[in-house]
Write an enzyme that holds these catalytic residues in place. Structure first.
Site, PDB file in Angstrom:
ATOM      1  CG  ASP A 140     126.378  65.316  18.708  1.00 31.61           C
ATOM      2  OD1 ASP A 140     125.984  64.826  20.052  1.00 31.61           O
ATOM      3  OD2 ASP A 140     126.159  64.741  17.913  1.00 31.61           O
ATOM      4  CE  LYS A 186     128.210  56.452  18.655  1.00 28.95           C
ATOM      5  NZ  LYS A 186     127.152  57.463  18.456  1.00 28.95           N
ATOM      6  CG  ASP A 239     121.218  59.045  17.350  1.00 32.13           C
ATOM      7  OD1 ASP A 239     122.301  58.753  17.384  1.00 32.13           O
ATOM      8  OD2 ASP A 239     120.587  59.788  18.179  1.00 32.13           O
ATOM      9  CD  GLU A 245     126.602  60.851  16.679  1.00 30.51           C
ATOM     10  OE1 GLU A 245     127.023  61.339  17.385  1.00 30.51           O
ATOM     11  OE2 GLU A 245     126.357  59.380  16.783  1.00 30.51           O
TER      12      GLU A 245
END
Length: 560
Positions: A167, A67, A5, A144
């Site tokens: 999420d 990210k 992850d 994800e």
């Protein structure tokens, strides 16, 4: 092989051990590795906790939250050189690889890596590039929310569950609707924003405090100030109120203050949830459980808003910080053919709409180009194959450039160009039945392979091009195998013998009936023909069953 992850705030590595997914810890006993890189005073590169601590005392010595910039040309300068988001991510991945090798006492060279469902292709390719730099071959990029559903579905019972995965991580937000039943996890729809997360809540709270208390951090202390606000935000997750020292005095901060400070950000969550539910064709009453994923999802301000929107309590059975990594471990075991997951089946959807550029005649005699014509709509179950017919602007046109795009905007300038095909030999000639007409077929699979096939209707000549939306993941042999699997999907449902026979049978019965019965048959037949146009397997099957059920009594006692 490992599951990873790669998060905005923290990253984890996991494996399937003794049939159960588990996260791996470093020498400090930590499995949550901060996604931060920095340079020490002596130039040594720091990754994780040490890098995060280094940024507090020397804010310009490294970078966090990179990210969010994956797939862009952004650069950061620290340690005497410039760094890209890909290089920073590679350092984190290399650290996760090191942790895994230390724990497993074996070399690790391959991984399943999770990405936000709404990451576009450049962002996904940047993730693959980062893994390559870190010495890892990416066997699968897994969305994800789908990973979270895998972790849930791996433990679930045999009852049919319709799940909403919410999420909200440090920097990205995804919502996915799916069904889990007897080891089958079927994604129905995904939606999201790739620049929305817990970091935005921290920034908003910091701005509110500065305005409310007329406070600004000392020069050069912005990083330390932000770290204080981050800790304050986390305290408000655990308790209703807390304090912060400003101007030498204790200032009270409550959850209501956080609610006020972040109202604009929370308001951006609801449209994403509604869009995913609308695409899945579901209402809140049809949802059996809501799974929280990502550390920011545990904030009461988020939790209560979601509870109010859906009218139900979100589930807290799985740790939001770790559930994605655990799902990556399950997917890794699936890729490896582990017997512990041999009965688990995963289906997914195409996260973005795929189509081509077209021209429209908005006013008679005046044409405008740059319009987007969707061929595979977002949230279509993959693998899938869809086709549409297009014509040249004039009969004299002999060439056609088919520009392929990905996105949701009406105009292609706001979408992402994937590539193009050049088609030649279209000029109309006397006696032609289909002057200038082409069929454009898109075939797409779970590996991100898009095959575009353009057929000139008059001659049957085909021009085909394969777009690897994540180059480097699959070998030439694997790509060829994936294309072979797509081949059976390329037949237009309307051309299948069973569907042609069904229509002919209905037309025959229509001639025999009259009045209300004829009108009823016409309704079922038109619904079936409309389903064939959509090329959606589930819609076609449902409409066919309705039509067959209506016709059955009329053919039961004769030769059919």
């Amino acid at each position: 092989m490992i599951g990873i992850d790669l998060g905005t705030t923290n990253s984890l590595v996991a494996i399937l051990r003794d049939g159960q997914p588990v996260t791996l810890k470093n020498e400090l006993g930590e499995d949550l590795i901060p996604s931060v890189v920095a340079a020490a005073e002596d130039g040594t590169l720091l990754v994780g906790r040490a890098a995060k601590d280094r940024l507090v005392t020397a804010p310009d010595s490294g970078q966090a939250c990179f990210k969010r910039d994956m797939g862009t040309d952004t650069t950061y300068e620290f340690g005497g050189r410039k760094w890209s988001p890909v290089e920073c991510s590679a350092l984190v991945l290399r650290e996760l690889k090191r942790i895994a090798e230390a724990q497993l006492q074996a070399p690790v060279d391959a991984a399943v890596i999770t990405v936000p469902a709404y990451f576009h292709d450049l962002q996904r390719q940047a993730t693959v590039d980062a893994a390559a730099i870190a010495g890892l071959k990416v066997l699968r990029l897994l969305n994800e929310p789908t990973a979270a559903a895998l972790a849930y579905g791996y433990r679930a019972n045999d009852e049919l569950n319709t799940l909403l995965v919410f999420d909200l991580g440090g920097g990205t937000f995804d919502v996915t609707l799916l069904e889990s039943f007897e080891g089958v996890v079927e994604v129905k729809a995904s939606s999201g924003e790739s620049r929305l997360g817990g970091e935005d809540y921290t920034d908003a709270l910091a701005r509110w405090i500065e305005r409310e208390f007329k406070w600004s951090p000392p020069a050069g202390d912005a990083r330390r100030w932000r770290e204080r606000v981050e800790l304050l935000k986390r305290e408000l997750t655990r308790q209703a109120s807390t304090t912060i020292t400003l101007h030498g005095k204790e200032a009270p901060i409550t959850r209501d203050d956080l609610l006020t400070a972040t109202a604009d950000i929370t308001a951006r969550l609801r449209p994403v949830v509604r869009r995913a539910m609308r695409d899945a064709g579901l209402t809140p009453k049809q949802i059996d459980a809501v799974l929280l994923v990502g550390g920011a999802s545990r904030m009461p301000v988020v939790y209560e808003d979601l509870k109010d929107l859906l009218g139900m309590e979100p589930s807290r059975t799985l740790d939001p910080d770790r559930v994605v990594a655990l799902g990556a471990a399950v997917q890794q075991a699936l890729v490896a053919g582990d017997s512990a997951v041999k009965d688990l089946v995963l289906t997914d959807v195409c996260p973005h709409t795929l189509g081509i550029e077209t021209t429209k005649e908005l006013v008679r005699g005046h044409r405008e180009n740059g319009f987007f014509a969707p061929i595979i709509e977002r949230n279509t179950m993959v693998p899938c194959s869809r086709s549409e017919c297009f014509s040249t602007l004039t009969p004299e046109q002999d060439e056609l450039a088919v520009q392929v795009y990905q996105g949701e905007s009406r105009l292609v300038k706001d979408n992402r160009n994937i590539g193009k095909l050049l088609i030649q030999g279209l000029r109309a000639r006397p006696g032609q039945k289909h002057p200038g007409q082409v069929d454009v077929r898109f075939s797409y699979d779970m590996n991100g392979i898009l095959e575009v096939e353009v057929t000139i209707k008059e001659t049957g000549k085909k021009v085909t091009k394969v777009f690897e939306q994540r180059p480097g993941i699959l070998s030439a042999e694997q790509i060829a195998a994936a294309l072979r699997k797509l081949q059976p999907l390329k037949t237009n449902p309307a051309d299948l013998p069973e569907n042609r026979a069904r229509i002919e049978r209905a037309n025959r019965l229509y001639a025999d009936l009259s009045g209300e019965m004829r009108r009823s048959l016409e309704g079922f037949l038109e619904a079936f023909e409309a389903a064939l146009i959509t090329q959606e397997r589930e819609q076609i099957a449902a409409a066919a069953q309705d039509l067959d059920t209506f016709m059955a009594p009329f053919f039961r006692d004769n030769d059919g």
